[in-house]
Design an enzyme around this catalytic site. Structure first.
Site, mmCIF file in Angstrom:
data_model
loop_
_atom_site.group_PDB
_atom_site.id
_atom_site.type_symbol
_atom_site.label_atom_id
_atom_site.label_comp_id
_atom_site.label_asym_id
_atom_site.label_seq_id
_atom_site.Cartn_x
_atom_site.Cartn_y
_atom_site.Cartn_z
ATOM 1 N N SER A 274 -18.296 11.944 67.537
ATOM 2 C CA SER A 274 -18.654 10.566 67.891
ATOM 3 C C SER A 274 -17.698 9.569 67.255
ATOM 4 C CB SER A 274 -20.084 10.267 67.441
ATOM 5 O OG SER A 274 -21.019 11.092 68.109
ATOM 6 N N HIS A 300 -21.274 3.143 65.268
ATOM 7 C CA HIS A 300 -21.979 4.408 65.468
ATOM 8 C C HIS A 300 -23.490 4.209 65.369
ATOM 9 C CE1 HIS A 300 -23.639 8.351 64.104
ATOM 10 N NE2 HIS A 300 -22.859 8.778 65.078
#
Length: 479
Positions: A274, A300
């Site tokens: 990610s 995030h």
């Protein structure tokens, strides 16, 4: 109706058998291939390959050899010989269907120019299979092969395939990585892969696999030397789960959990992937590494790329907090327990960091009542007296941040730093403006505007904890 074999409809005066010789050693050839060569009327192939199997070809067999880039000439000659009624064997290294002669022969046969000739293809052991076996088990999950030769494929197409393989986390076998004139493509390959993979990704490099001068190098995507590769080299790049075990390279199928193998949890791999995706999608800016790392954490946590615009920090703040927190024995003060819940427990334990929230302290209730202030303000006022050198983290209450700004403005209060990320509509924006104006020499981090929250405040602290992992994009180490 049963399927019809188009070859069976031809008057078969001759045959072409396309064979893969394997990676180099005679022992790696299949019995079918050996039998085809020994019973052929003619053998056609690249000069180098023909020399390597000369001892296998009977003296009575006609041979046709051409140099590099002579594939079309060899194919045409093979069909001409087969049209005369001969059994012709066309040789390729590895497997003939993988960057070999099989596609050309089959395409020419499909043109219908030689209806009297039958074509068959016999499999061989490919170079990447032999290299994989030598390395251990690197291709035991989804994988792909990419050739860096742009002689017949435009580089723009190759580059798209590299990007796709890297982003999809395929184990990747690299053919034709480098030659005398094609020296830059392997450098570009690494550059593209590092956009999606950690520099610590395992890489296995095997040169002249199965031959007498075979050599094996175990390295990483960030450290391998592109200029050490050549046309006799096979490189295998692992995926996000690949690891080294002694002298072996292993890509697990999933029979054992990562914890059972002593590796980082799957969740951590997902986080790393990610963060690499976030890094690719962020706008280019001039932020230093520590601040950019904190911004990535806020993105995030929120999936909101506006954080890149809203995040403000004193230069070097994240770096200073990293050094102070990892030195051991530090204290963190939070305005609410939700911020405390978002801090990484393993990191707190590893570095002996104490986290305090005064909101439910009995003294806070008394102070708030007597001074006519909110409990959040009273908590910060009391905490500042008892832990003046702590890192103060506000993720919910703007009045807590207003109190800290007032304490900083009056002087005599010099904490490790203040993180201001309250969320809402009343006093939120004002509290952040006041903190920025009053900070002075105190390191601060602020989420501008009305956005913020406990999770964002906590993740900025987590960014400071994990700053030493920023280069490797490994934010979940302390999960």
């Amino acid at each position: 109706m049963p399927a019809v074999n188009p070859f069976a409809l031809c008057v078969m005066n001759g045959t072409i058998t396309v064979v893969g010789l394997g990676p180099g050693s005679d022992s790696m050839m299949t019995p079918q291939v050996l039998d085809a060569i020994r019973t052929a009327d003619a053998v056609v192939g690249y000069t180098g390959y023909m020399k390597s199997i000369a001892h296998l070809i009977p003296d009575s067999v006609q041979t046709v050899a051409t140099g590099m880039t002579g594939e079309m000439q060899r194919a045409e000659e093979a069909f001409a010989l087969a049209a005369e009624g001969r059994h012709v064997v066309v040789v390729s290294s590895g497997d003939a269907g993988i960057y070999g002669m099989a596609p050309l022969i089959v395409e020419l046969h499909a043109s219908g120019r030689w209806p009297e000739v039958a074509v068959e293809v016999l499999p061989g052991i490919s170079a990447f299979q032999a290299a994989a076996a030598r390395l251990g088990a690197p291709v035991s999950h989804d994988f792909c092969a990419i050739s860096l030769s742009d002689l017949m494929t435009p580089w723009e197409v190759i580059e798209k395939r590299i990007e796709a393989a890297a982003s999809a986390d395929f184990v990747t076998a690299v053919y034709n990585p480098r030659s005398r004139d094609r020296y830059w493509q392997i450098h570009r390959f690494r550059e593209l892969f590092l956009r999606h993979r950690s520099p610590s990704t395992p890489v296995g490099i095997v040169r002249n696999v199965t031959r007498k001068d075979e050599s094996v190098v175990l390295t990483t995507l960030g450290e391998f030397d592109p200029d050490s590769l050549d046309m006799f080299t096979m490189m295998l790049v692992g995926n996000s789960t690949t690891f080294f075990s002694g002298e072996r390279m292993v890509t697990p199928r999933g029979y054992f959990s990562r914890e059972e193998r002593g590796l980082r949890p799957v969740g951590q791999s997902i986080m790393s992937s990610s963060f690499r995706a976030i890094a690719e999608l962020m706008k280019p800016d001039s932020r230093p590494t520590d601040e950019r790392w904190a911004v990535m954490h806020t993105i995030h946590t929120t999936a909101d790329f506006e954080m890149q615009e809203l995040f403000h920090a004193t230069p070097g703040a994240i770096q200073r907090w990293h050094e102070a927190l990892t030195a051991g024995g530090a204290t963190i003060i939070t305005d609410v327990t939700m911020v405390q819940s978002g801090l990484r427990k393993a990191a707190l334990e590893r570095y002996g960091v104490t986290v305090r929230c005064y909101l439910h302290d009995e003294r806070v209730t008394e102070l708030a009542k007597s001074a006519g202030i909110t409990r959040s303000q009273a908590g910060m006022r009391l905490a500042a007296k008892e832990h003046p050198d702590a890192l103060f983290v506000v993720g919910n209450a703007p009045t807590a941040l207003l109190e800290l700004a007032s304490l900083l403005h009056r002087g005599g209060f010099a904490p490790m730093g203040v993180i201001g990320a309250p969320v809402g509509f009343v006093n939120v924006v004002e509290s952040k403006h006041r903190l920025k104006a009053a900070a002075g020499a105190t390191p601060i981090a602020v989420i501008e505007g009305r956005k913020g929250g406990s999770a964002i405040a906590a993740t900025i602290v987590n960014a400071a904890f994990s700053l030493d992992e920023a280069e490797a994009m490994n934010p979940g180490r302390d999960v």
